[in-house]
Design a protein around this motif. Structure first.
Motif, mmCIF file in Angstrom:
data_model
loop_
_atom_site.group_PDB
_atom_site.id
_atom_site.type_symbol
_atom_site.label_atom_id
_atom_site.label_comp_id
_atom_site.label_asym_id
_atom_site.label_seq_id
_atom_site.Cartn_x
_atom_site.Cartn_y
_atom_site.Cartn_z
ATOM 1 N N GLU A 353 12.908 -13.712 -20.755
ATOM 2 C CA GLU A 353 11.490 -13.975 -20.498
ATOM 3 C C GLU A 353 11.322 -15.313 -19.781
ATOM 4 O O GLU A 353 10.497 -15.454 -18.874
ATOM 5 N N GLU A 354 12.119 -16.321 -20.194
ATOM 6 C CA GLU A 354 12.066 -17.619 -19.518
ATOM 7 C C GLU A 354 12.530 -17.484 -18.071
ATOM 8 O O GLU A 354 11.943 -18.085 -17.156
ATOM 9 N N ALA A 356 12.292 -14.800 -16.278
ATOM 10 C CA ALA A 356 11.245 -14.060 -15.568
ATOM 11 C C ALA A 356 10.089 -14.974 -15.179
ATOM 12 O O ALA A 356 9.529 -14.863 -14.077
ATOM 13 N N LEU A 357 9.711 -15.894 -16.076
ATOM 14 C CA LEU A 357 8.633 -16.843 -15.772
ATOM 15 C C LEU A 357 9.019 -17.741 -14.602
ATOM 16 O O LEU A 357 8.170 -18.140 -13.798
ATOM 17 N N ASP A 361 14.915 -13.919 -12.748
ATOM 18 C CA ASP A 361 15.428 -12.784 -13.522
ATOM 19 C C ASP A 361 16.205 -11.772 -12.693
ATOM 20 O O ASP A 361 17.110 -11.114 -13.205
ATOM 21 N N ASN A 560 6.267 -8.055 -11.708
ATOM 22 C CA ASN A 560 6.013 -8.967 -12.830
ATOM 23 C C ASN A 560 6.865 -8.567 -14.035
ATOM 24 O O ASN A 560 6.407 -7.864 -14.939
ATOM 25 N N THR A 561 8.099 -9.029 -14.026
ATOM 26 C CA THR A 561 9.037 -8.677 -15.101
ATOM 27 C C THR A 561 8.562 -9.191 -16.450
ATOM 28 O O THR A 561 8.682 -8.494 -17.469
ATOM 29 N N TYR A 562 8.023 -10.390 -16.482
ATOM 30 C CA TYR A 562 7.584 -10.954 -17.761
ATOM 31 C C TYR A 562 6.497 -10.084 -18.395
ATOM 32 O O TYR A 562 6.512 -9.811 -19.597
ATOM 33 N N SER A 563 5.527 -9.633 -17.595
ATOM 34 C CA SER A 563 4.454 -8.773 -18.108
ATOM 35 C C SER A 563 5.020 -7.437 -18.591
ATOM 36 O O SER A 563 4.579 -6.891 -19.612
ATOM 37 N N SER A 566 6.635 -7.993 -21.960
ATOM 38 C CA SER A 566 5.611 -8.223 -22.990
ATOM 39 C C SER A 566 4.997 -6.913 -23.456
ATOM 40 O O SER A 566 4.793 -6.690 -24.652
#
Length: 836
Positions: A353-354, A356-357, A361, A560-563, A566
């Motif tokens: 996640e870090e 990805a932000l 990633d 948007n990998t982080y989204s 999530s």
């Protein structure tokens, strides 16, 4: 010949130095230096411990941990330690010098010029000192300690044997580009060795081949010599096929003259020496279990001494991140851009996640929900590739091996704290697998565990629902149906029950009966399907995707990998809480929460999408119907007529909708929902490791049989009705086990004797077939026959036509095979290969 070679230990630890010694009787023994006595609590402060060098420095955290902690380091002849302060008497960590693989300066940290890396078996330490002078001193002294360690190999009193490899009939395969060579034994075990120079490698290979030739030639000590391949033999030594067959008829018989009724046969043989290890399952001090799940994984262990006092005294080790309360962690693997292990479980999720932000990633490998591919993949093989979340590919065997090794190291480190001086050879490892997995999937897990550094001789595969059943025998399980609480004591002899193991990937159903000894007997073969909790996750994802708009949803998630991560996590956590006839709500990424939707039955309020009960119930309907319909068919059979109780275990058993559906559909049964259902399989696997035969028999799911290859001819045995002396042998189905037949674990299931009709035959391969029809086939040409693997055995080139017997037995979760040259009395290792 003897000396130091590097041996491949595992996928993460790589090669480690061992002392090898080739014996005259065909064994390649390997040794390690005896471990030093590790210093623990003393009354001596750190700065007063006799040392080669000591002082303060800064130690880096993990891969993503940017902290540098001030520690006091001490190096002695046999160990490297660090303490919180110079006055502390208890080290935070002690690394024996024999575990150190190397030391070097490191310039990978910007702005830090005086860092050195210490490479050990299990991890790499990065340590910063204040000056260049200190850096040179530390690396010089550490290198000197490593050179002194090499001198220890020369003292036999300081060496301890870790195992030995039998080279008779083994194959040697040198690599083209480096000093590596492989030894593949007759039992299929692969040992990867490396010398320092090509000339040294060739010297080892030549000496091994010379010893192998002499050992193989001397195998015929009880009668006739084996012939070296290509060597001519005298006519006087030959016998006709008719003479051999007639002789065999007079002195041998078939195990199981009537198929399914086994007859014990005693045979005096001179056994081929096996690859032997110093320890075995029977004398282990500790049992450790790995529940490697589709969604979540866990590990636990218990001491043999504790088990004798209290079987339920089982320690579970958390695989979560900092502050994690759960004992299980998501089955998620993070690999760096070079394809090396980075993190597992909750930690891997957080670190990805870090990444990805920071939009880093796409360079990394991120694997999740991959276990089920062993069930769904047709033609499973060792070279199978897995795609990560971004479509990048990596060998599946490496992915599974990294996960298993991480969990293995985690539980072993915790066990070391409980047992002073514990070694890996004293641990009996248990790995859980679904009951409905086929032979190739099970063998794949064994191969991955071996690559992870687990000795296959100390490994047992455990069928997940059987582990749950064994655990439930020992505990009082509480259930709540209509606000009433009921207790289930240890199962009484004669009681029959069904275990429904509801995992993330599969649903496994087994039917058992408790016999007088307290052991379990299967009354109907294991069954199930891919209807686990992951199916619900996928259907919820697809529903939200269709509500918002398929094209825009896909485009957003791609960028948007982080989204994406999530929302996947939100679905996993919330699906268990959804109750019948109630609305479901899922938190959306901020961009999607502003979407205008026209879907009837759903609306977006603030940052959540709310889905009406009738819509969300249809998501669960298909999967729950699959489970209930299959369970109904199982309970409708004559074999399960006396079943009174259903036990629901596994993480998916916590689903409120699933529980309510099963209670309504099967209200005449005593339905039991244990507390912490996700840990029952794990703890049951530990218990099974302590018991010699908790499950006394299973029922065959298929008809199993053999196909005779060219170079062999089956021998008609007295009292048999299903064999004929004359037949088209390439078409005949030789029965091993009939469908529905009880398989007694540890007992022989079949024996067949063959004439070796080709004097040049040294590699025997006999096909293993299955048939799902109720009636066993007579010919392998029938469409219902499928080859699932083959028996492989390597024998010396024979100086005359002779007889060979194949003995097949069932050992825990797989077949075991031995080949016997009857006339010479030699027993050879053979293996069942289900992976290409």
């Amino acid at each position: 010949m003897e000396g130091i070679l590097k041996k491949k230990v595992s996928i993460m630890r790589g090669f480690e130095d061992k002392w090898f010694k080739l014996t005259e009787n065909g064994f390649l023994e390997y040794y390690e230096v005896k471990p030093s006595t590790i210093s623990q609590d003393t009354d001596v402060p750190a700065n007063q411990i006799p040392s080669c060098v000591s002082g303060f420095g800064m130690k880096a955290g993990g891969l993503f941990d940017t902290r540098w902690d001030r520690r006091y380091f001490v190096l002695s002849d046999r160990e490297f330690q660090f303490f919180i302060s110079e006055t502390a008497t208890t080290p935070q960590r002690t690394v024996p010098i024999e575990d150190v693989k190397g030391v070097a300066n490191y310039n990978g940290y910007p702005g830090k010029q005086t860092v050195f890396q210490l490479v050990t078996k299990h991890r790499i330490f990065f340590i910063e000192v204040e000056t260049q002078l200190e850096l040179d001193k530390w690396t010089k002294e550490l290198s000197y300690c490593l050179r002194k360690r090499e001198q220890l190999w020369l003292n036999p009193d300081l060496r301890v044997m870790k195992g030995r490899i039998y080279i008779g009939l083994a194959r040697l395969a040198p690599d083209k580009d480096d000093c590596t060579f492989r030894i593949i034994t007759n039992s299929g075990a692969k040992h990867i060795l490396r010398s320092t120079q090509l000339t040294d490698r060739q010297k080892w290979i030549d000496t091994i081949l010379e010893t192998q030739k002499r050992v193989n030639k001397d195998m015929g000590a009880v009668g006739r010599k084996f012939r070296c391949k290509g060597e001519k033999y005298s006519v006087k030594e030959t016998s006709s096929k008719e003479d051999i067959i007639d002789s065999s008829l007079k002195r041998s018989h078939s195990v199981g003259g009537v198929h399914g009724k086994l007859v014990n046969q005693t045979m005096t043989v001179f056994g081929e020496p096996e690859d032997t290890n110093t320890f075995s399952k029977q004398n282990c001090e500790l049992v450790a279990a790995i529940d490697f799940g589709s969604s979540d994984s866990g590990c636990a262990f218990s001491l043999c001494s504790d088990y004798k006092c209290n079987p339920l005294h089982i320690q579970t080790e958390s695989l979560g991140g900092n502050g994690s309360e759960t004992k299980k962690s998501p089955t998620v693997l993070l690999m760096n851009p070079d394809g090396e292990f980075a993190a597992f479980g909750k930690i891997a999720e957080q670190q990805y996640e870090e990444l990805a932000l920071d939009e880093e990633d796409k360079k990394w490998f991120y694997f999740r929900r991959f276990k089920m591919q062993l069930f769904t993949k047709k033609g499973l093989n060792k070279d199978m590739m897995l795609e990560d979340i971004n479509g990048r590919k990596m060998k599946a065997l490496d992915v599974f091996a990294c996960c298993i090794e991480y969990i293995k190291n985690k539980v072993f480190k915790r066990a070391e704290e409980a047992v002073r001086g514990l070694t890996e050879e004293r641990v009996h490892w248990m790995i859980t697998v679904p009951a409905i997995w086929n032979e190739s999937a099970r063998q794949f897990i064994i191969a991955a565990a071996t690559k992870a550094g687990i000795n296959p001789e100390l490994l047992t595969l455990v069928l997940e629902p059987e582990a749950a059943a064994v655990f439930c025998k020992y505990v009082k399980i509480q259930r709540s149906v209509t606000e009433n609480v009921a207790n289930l004591e240890v199962f009484e002899p004669g009681s029959q029950f069904v275990i429904v193991d509801l995992g993330g990937g599969t649903v496994d159903i087994t039917c058992n009966e408790v016999i007088e000894t307290g052991q379990l007997r299967e009354i109907y073969h294991a069954s199930g399907g891919p209807w686990g909790g992951n199916m619900i996750n996928l259907r919820i994802w697809k529903l939200i995707r269709s509500i918002i708009d398929t094209a825009s949803f896909d485009a957003y998630m791609e960028e948007n990998t982080y989204s994406k991560l999530s929302l996947l996590k939100e679905i996993e956590e919330e699906k268990m809480k959804i109750k019948p006839n109630e609305q479901a709500a899922f938190k959306l990424p901020s961009y999607l929460s502003n979407t205008k939707i026209k879907y009837k039955g759903a609306e977006i309020i603030k940052d959540k999408i709310h889905i009406n009960p009738d819509v969300i119930s249809k998501v669960f309907e298909y999967a729950t119907e699959q489970v209930c319909n299959h369970l109904s068919k199982v309970l409708a059979r004559d074999e399960t007529r006396s079943v009174k109780a259903l036990l629901l275990v596994g993480g998916y058993a916590s689903s409120e909708i699933l529980k309510e559906t099963i209670k309504k559909r099967f209200n005449k049964y005593n339905i039991i929902f244990p507390f912490t259902p996700e840990l029952i399989v794990l703890k049951g696997a530990v218990i099974m490791g302590h018991e010699s035969r908790p499950i006394i028999g299973r029922l065959a799911r298929f008809h199993y049989g053999l196909a005779v290859p060219n170079g062999l001819r089956i021998i008609q045995k007295k009292g048999t009705t299903h064999l004929h002396t004359e037949f088209y042998q390439e078409l005949t189905f030789l029965p091993l086990i009939s469908k529905g037949t009880p398989i007694r674990i540890g007992e022989e299931v079949a024996q067949y004797s063959f004439i070796v009709t080709s004097e040049e035959l040294t590699d025997v391969q006999i096909g293993i077939l299955i048939c799902e029809d109720d009636k066993a086939p007579s010919s392998i040409a029938e469409n219902s026959c499928t080859q699932i693997g083959q028996i492989e055995a390597k024998i010396p080139a024979l100086s005359k036509l002779t007889e060979m017997t194949i003995i097949i037995s069932c050992d825990e979760t797989e077949f075991k095979v031995t080949a016997v040259i009857d006339e010479l009395g030699h027993r050879f290792s053979a293996r069942c290969s289900f992976l290409h």
